[in-house]
Design a protein around this motif. Structure first.
Motif, short mmCIF file in Angstrom:
data_model
loop_
_atom_site.label_atom_id
_atom_site.label_comp_id
_atom_site.label_asym_id
_atom_site.label_seq_id
_atom_site.Cartn_x
_atom_site.Cartn_y
_atom_site.Cartn_z
N VAL A 1 9.33 2.62 6.83
CA VAL A 1 8.27 1.71 7.27
C VAL A 1 8.36 0.41 6.49
CG1 VAL A 1 5.77 1.34 7.32
CG2 VAL A 1 6.71 3.53 8.09
N ILE A 2 8.55 0.50 5.19
CA ILE A 2 8.66 -0.69 4.35
C ILE A 2 9.85 -1.55 4.80
CG2 ILE A 2 9.20 -1.50 2.01
CD1 ILE A 2 7.54 0.96 1.00
N ARG B 1 3.13 5.88 -2.73
CA ARG B 1 4.27 6.71 -3.14
C ARG B 1 4.20 7.04 -4.62
NH1 ARG B 1 9.37 3.53 -1.20
NH2 ARG B 1 10.48 5.29 -2.11
N LEU B 2 3.93 6.03 -5.43
CA LEU B 2 3.83 6.22 -6.88
C LEU B 2 2.68 7.17 -7.23
CD1 LEU B 2 4.72 5.49 -9.76
CD2 LEU B 2 3.18 3.52 -9.61
N ILE B 3 1.54 6.95 -6.64
CA ILE B 3 0.36 7.78 -6.94
C ILE B 3 0.58 9.22 -6.51
CG2 ILE B 3 -2.05 8.17 -6.28
CD1 ILE B 3 -2.36 5.09 -6.34
N PHE B 4 1.10 9.44 -5.30
CA PHE B 4 1.25 10.80 -4.82
C PHE B 4 2.40 11.54 -5.50
CE2 PHE B 4 -1.70 9.34 -1.66
CZ PHE B 4 -2.51 10.46 -1.52
N GLN B 5 3.43 10.83 -5.96
CA GLN B 5 4.47 11.48 -6.76
C GLN B 5 3.88 11.94 -8.10
OE1 GLN B 5 7.51 8.48 -7.00
NE2 GLN B 5 8.30 8.92 -4.96
N THR B 6 3.05 11.10 -8.70
CA THR B 6 2.42 11.47 -9.97
C THR B 6 1.43 12.61 -9.78
OG1 THR B 6 2.67 9.19 -10.73
CG2 THR B 6 1.10 10.57 -11.93
N LEU C 1 7.42 18.25 2.41
CA LEU C 1 6.57 17.21 2.98
C LEU C 1 6.62 15.89 2.21
CD1 LEU C 1 4.80 16.79 5.40
CD2 LEU C 1 2.87 17.70 4.12
N LEU C 2 6.46 15.93 0.90
CA LEU C 2 6.49 14.68 0.13
C LEU C 2 7.84 13.97 0.21
CD1 LEU C 2 4.25 15.47 -2.94
CD2 LEU C 2 3.82 13.79 -1.15
N PRO C 3 8.96 14.69 0.11
CA PRO C 3 10.24 13.99 0.30
C PRO C 3 10.37 13.36 1.70
CG PRO C 3 10.61 16.07 -0.82
CD PRO C 3 9.18 16.06 -0.38
N ALA C 4 9.90 14.07 2.73
CA ALA C 4 9.96 13.52 4.09
C ALA C 4 9.04 12.30 4.22
CB ALA C 4 9.57 14.59 5.10
N LEU C 5 7.85 12.37 3.63
CA LEU C 5 6.94 11.23 3.66
C LEU C 5 7.49 10.05 2.88
CD1 LEU C 5 3.49 13.02 3.33
CD2 LEU C 5 4.26 11.65 5.27
N ASP C 6 8.17 10.33 1.80
CA ASP C 6 8.79 9.26 1.00
C ASP C 6 9.86 8.54 1.81
OD1 ASP C 6 8.85 7.94 -1.59
OD2 ASP C 6 10.84 8.81 -1.81
N ILE C 7 10.68 9.29 2.51
CA ILE C 7 11.72 8.69 3.36
C ILE C 7 11.07 7.86 4.46
CG2 ILE C 7 13.51 9.23 5.08
CD1 ILE C 7 14.20 11.68 3.24
N GLY D 1 0.82 -1.21 0.00
CA GLY D 1 0.00 0.00 0.00
C GLY D 1 0.85 1.26 0.00
N LEU D 2 1.92 1.25 0.78
CA LEU D 2 2.82 2.41 0.80
C LEU D 2 3.53 2.58 -0.53
CD1 LEU D 2 4.34 2.15 4.39
CD2 LEU D 2 2.73 3.87 3.54
N GLY D 3 3.93 1.48 -1.14
CA GLY D 3 4.58 1.55 -2.45
C GLY D 3 3.65 2.12 -3.50
#
Length: 144
Positions: free
Chosen positions: A100-101, A40-45, A89-95, A35-37
């Motif tokens: 978590v993964i 990440r793809l959806i929110f980057q797009t 925020l998005l870079p921090a959430l990505d990290i 779900g996180l993977g």
């Protein structure tokens, strides 16, 4: 463009941030890592599309200057929130998602709540912006 962009952008945030994001974790067989993977793809797009919408909106505001200070103020807040999401925020959430993964994340983070708050403010302002610009255009058309 000034009418369409806010409403399409509003719809995308509603569909992705407030519908897809929470629902994907309820799907059978979706693990937290999967779900996180996907997220990440959806929110980057989504972010790339939002940046394009913001640039188009700013160009349209420059070409056809609005008469309302609300339109300028709302646009400034929306673009500022998007800029903060994009560079911080998005870079921090990505990290964090990657941690978590990998199983190395700290137990709690409020970053997702900040992202939700930013999106909620953008969501409301985009709708109000679209209504305001549409109303201004109707008033201008009635005069001429």
């Amino acid at each position: 463009m000034q009418i369409a962009i806010p409403f399409v952008w509003f719809g995308m945030i509603g569909a992705i941030s407030f519908l897809e994001a929470p629902l994907k974790f309820r799907a059978p067989g979706i693990t937290l890592a999967l779900g996180l993977g996907i997220g990440r793809l959806i929110f980057q797009t989504l972010n790339v599309i939002e940046v394009a919408f913001a640039l188009l909106l700013l160009v349209s505001l420059f070409v056809n200057r609005p008469v309302s200070t609300f339109v300028i103020g709302a646009s400034a807040v929306i673009v500022t929130l998007l800029l903060l999401e994009t560079v911080w925020l998005l870079p921090a959430l990505d990290i964090r998602a990657e941690a978590v993964i990998q199983g190395t994340a700290a137990p709690y983070s409020n970053m997702h709540f900040i992202y939700i708050a930013f999106d909620a403010v953008k969501f409301l302002l985009l709708f109000a912006l679209g209504v305001s610009v549409a109303k201004q255009n109707l008033q201008l058309n009635e005069r001429y």
